[in-house]
Design an enzyme around this catalytic site. Structure first.
Site, PDB file in Angstrom:
ATOM      1  N   GLU A 213       0.713  -1.118   0.049  1.00 39.58           N
ATOM      2  CA  GLU A 213      -0.115  -0.067  -0.001  1.00 39.58           C
ATOM      3  C   GLU A 213       0.822   1.068  -0.043  1.00 39.58           C
ATOM      4  O   GLU A 213       0.954   1.975   1.035  1.00 39.58           O
ATOM      5  CB  GLU A 213      -0.987  -0.025   1.245  1.00 39.58           C
ATOM      6  N   ASN A 278      -1.154  -6.717  10.499  1.00 39.05           N
ATOM      7  CA  ASN A 278      -2.480  -6.139  11.049  1.00 39.05           C
ATOM      8  C   ASN A 278      -3.634  -7.016  11.397  1.00 39.05           C
ATOM      9  O   ASN A 278      -4.663  -6.887  11.344  1.00 39.05           O
ATOM     10  CB  ASN A 278      -2.976  -5.023   9.868  1.00 39.05           C
ATOM     11  N   SER A 333      -4.317   1.323   2.219  1.00 43.27           N
ATOM     12  CA  SER A 333      -5.169   1.506   0.942  1.00 43.27           C
ATOM     13  C   SER A 333      -5.683   0.230   0.374  1.00 43.27           C
ATOM     14  O   SER A 333      -5.110  -0.665   0.884  1.00 43.27           O
ATOM     15  CB  SER A 333      -4.176   2.407  -0.047  1.00 43.27           C
ATOM     16  N   TYR A 334      -6.892   0.157  -0.206  1.00 41.11           N
ATOM     17  CA  TYR A 334      -7.375   1.349  -0.835  1.00 41.11           C
ATOM     18  C   TYR A 334      -8.811   1.212  -0.662  1.00 41.11           C
ATOM     19  O   TYR A 334      -9.412   0.425  -0.246  1.00 41.11           O
ATOM     20  CB  TYR A 334      -7.186   1.360  -2.429  1.00 41.11           C
ATOM     21  N   TYR A 384     -15.580  -7.402   6.762  1.00 43.31           N
ATOM     22  CA  TYR A 384     -15.650  -8.551   7.282  1.00 43.31           C
ATOM     23  C   TYR A 384     -15.027  -8.489   8.448  1.00 43.31           C
ATOM     24  O   TYR A 384     -14.405  -7.684   8.975  1.00 43.31           O
ATOM     25  CB  TYR A 384     -15.084  -9.919   6.218  1.00 43.31           C
ATOM     26  N   GLU A 407      -8.375   4.003   4.782  1.00 40.82           N
ATOM     27  CA  GLU A 407      -8.121   3.229   3.353  1.00 40.82           C
ATOM     28  C   GLU A 407      -8.057   4.494   2.340  1.00 40.82           C
ATOM     29  O   GLU A 407      -9.056   5.411   2.109  1.00 40.82           O
ATOM     30  CB  GLU A 407      -9.216   2.363   2.989  1.00 40.82           C
TER      31      GLU A 407
HETATM   32 ZN   LIG Z   1      -3.879  -2.652   4.502  1.00 40.70          ZN
END
Ligand SMILES: [Zn+2]
Length: 445
Positions: A213, A278, A333-334, A384, A407
């Site tokens: 990203e 993450n 992103s995105y 989700y 994002e």
């Molecule tokens: Zn990400």
């Protein structure tokens, strides 16, 4: 005759030989420094991979399960209908799974390697066309670039030069990545810093936790420029930022695999490397993540098993003990969406009305000056289940009232391969949104 003509023309331009030599040297350096020319093998691993879309709102659950098994990779968060990358050797299996679930897919990209090569060729041409664009080297990078994505080394030099330039800025390495790169944390002291040891409202930014990203660290560097120049909104605010949370993954995405997302952990007993940083935070660890090292959302062996998340969380904790963290933004992103917790469950998180209200302010601000639309959504409802994320942890462990995942551009037309000429506009609009959030904090806390 020709040479005489050129000479005459050069004389008319009143340039010396030396100046022309410098111009040629700059051009050569720029081509050499352009990621598109550096990374000629970073799409070969993508040969035969495809991008599919299923235009069905119930499909996300099915596709998220396939992602946990390491067969697909969900791209972006621009809509509730999934768009995803299918690994070459999983094409038949994924097609069968979708058919079984009564879903049909649309083929968007038939060969990702060819697609990335073509995008990089276009970006290269764009780069060479922009004759007045700026550049920097890995030994000197005084400003963040707006015409190309910087290497990790260029970002490092930029940060070091920023410290030289501004007395408000302090830079420390809060730890090392798996491959030994520094994880830099910037602190921008309040504009009216009295030097007194007082508790203040603080803001935390994190960028680049997902390698591919690229717009995230690029925007972060430009935000630093705006932050350092600001004299009103940050009068009493301590601002902290980690502009590159996953340096190994970032460099790997530049040199080997443009779609690399995770860090560069070598997973014991598996041929697949990387942990999704993450999904590695210590909050509802494992609920919306995978135990399969081949999955793009592999959570790791235990919470904070990775040096990157360990360093980030320890520093956030330290900051929150001397200041009060009010806002946390993790740049991704995105999709153009500002996401708020929980990601790990469908329950309503504390201060949800506040997160929504402040989020709307951001979205209003970010409309200027390009009329870009950012939506404000709950992670679990809008997407989700995703657990072990920075924002869920900030909310649960540190009680940060306003933790978000942002994002950035776009909504899927370029996806991760956002052209570099969108770095500056993205940064501008995001700064406009952030200014609204800062006012919100100054008024409400
Ligand atoms: Zn990400």
């Amino acid at each position: 005759m020709q040479i005489r003509k050129i000479k005459k023309w050069m004389e008319a331009m009143a340039w010396t030989w030396h100046q022309w030599l410098v111009l040629v040297a700059v051009m050569v350096a720029r081509v050499a420094g352009n990621p598109s020319t550096q990374t000629d093998n970073n799409y070969q691993v993508l040969a035969g991979q495809q991008v599919w879309e299923v235009e069905d709102h119930d499909a996300m659950k099915v596709v998220a399960e396939l992602e946990k098994e390491g067969m697909v990779d969900i791209l972006g968060h621009s809509s509730s209908t999934p768009r995803f990358r299918v690994h070459t050797d999983s094409i038949a299996q994924v097609a069968a799974a979708l058919t079984e679930a009564g879903l049909t897919h649309k083929l968007l990209i038939s060969d990702l390697a060819r697609h990335v090569a073509e995008e990089q060729r276009k970006e290269s041409l764009e780069f060479l066309r922009g004759s007045k664009t700026e550049s920097c080297t890995e030994e000197s990078c005084p400003k963040p670039l707006a015409n190309t994505y910087m290497s990790f080394e260029q970002i490092e030099y930029y940060l070091k030069e920023l410290v030289e330039r501004s007395q408000r800025v302090e830079l420390v390495s809060i730890g090392k990545s798996i491959e030994g790169r520094d994880i830099w944390r910037v602190h921008i002291r309040p504009y009216e810093d009295t030097g007194e040891d007082v508790r203040r409202n603080a803001v935390w930014f994190e960028a680049g936790i997902h390698a591919r990203e690229w717009i995230s660290p690029a925007t972060a560097c430009h935000l630093l420029e705006y932050l350092v120049a600001d004299k009103s909104l940050t009068k009493n605010l301590d601002v902290y930022m980690v502009p590159m949370a996953n340096p190994d993954g970032y460099e790997f995405s530049r040199t080997n695999d443009r779609f690399w997302r995770k860090n560069r952990r070598i997973n014991a007993g598996s041929s697949c490397s990387g942990v999704d940083l993450n999904r590695n935070w210590d909050e509802s660890f494992g609920v919306g993540a995978s135990s399969n090292p081949c999955s793009e959302v592999y959570k790791g062996t235990k919470p904070f098993s990775e040096p990157e998340t360990e360093a980030l969380s320890a520093e956030m904790q330290r900051v929150n003990s001397v200041d009060d963290l009010r806002l946390m933004i993790s740049l991704h992103s995105y999709g153009q969406v500002l996401l708020y917790p929980w990601g790990s469950s469908n329950e309503i998180a504390p201060e949800t009305p506040l997160m929504k209200r402040a989020g709307k302010r951001f979205a209003n601000g970010a409309q200027r000056p390009y009329k870009t639309k950012y939506t404000v959504e709950n992670i679990a409802a809008g997407m989700y289940l995703a657990s072990g994320t920075t924002d869920d942890w900030a909310k649960a462990a540190l009680k940060v009232p306003l933790p978000y995942t942002l994002e950035l551009r776009d909504r899927g037309s370029n996806g991760f391969e956002l052209p570099a000429n969108q770095i500056l506009p993205t940064s501008e609009e995001v700064w406009n949104g952030i200014k609204k959030l800062f006012s919100f904090i100054n008024k409400n806390f």
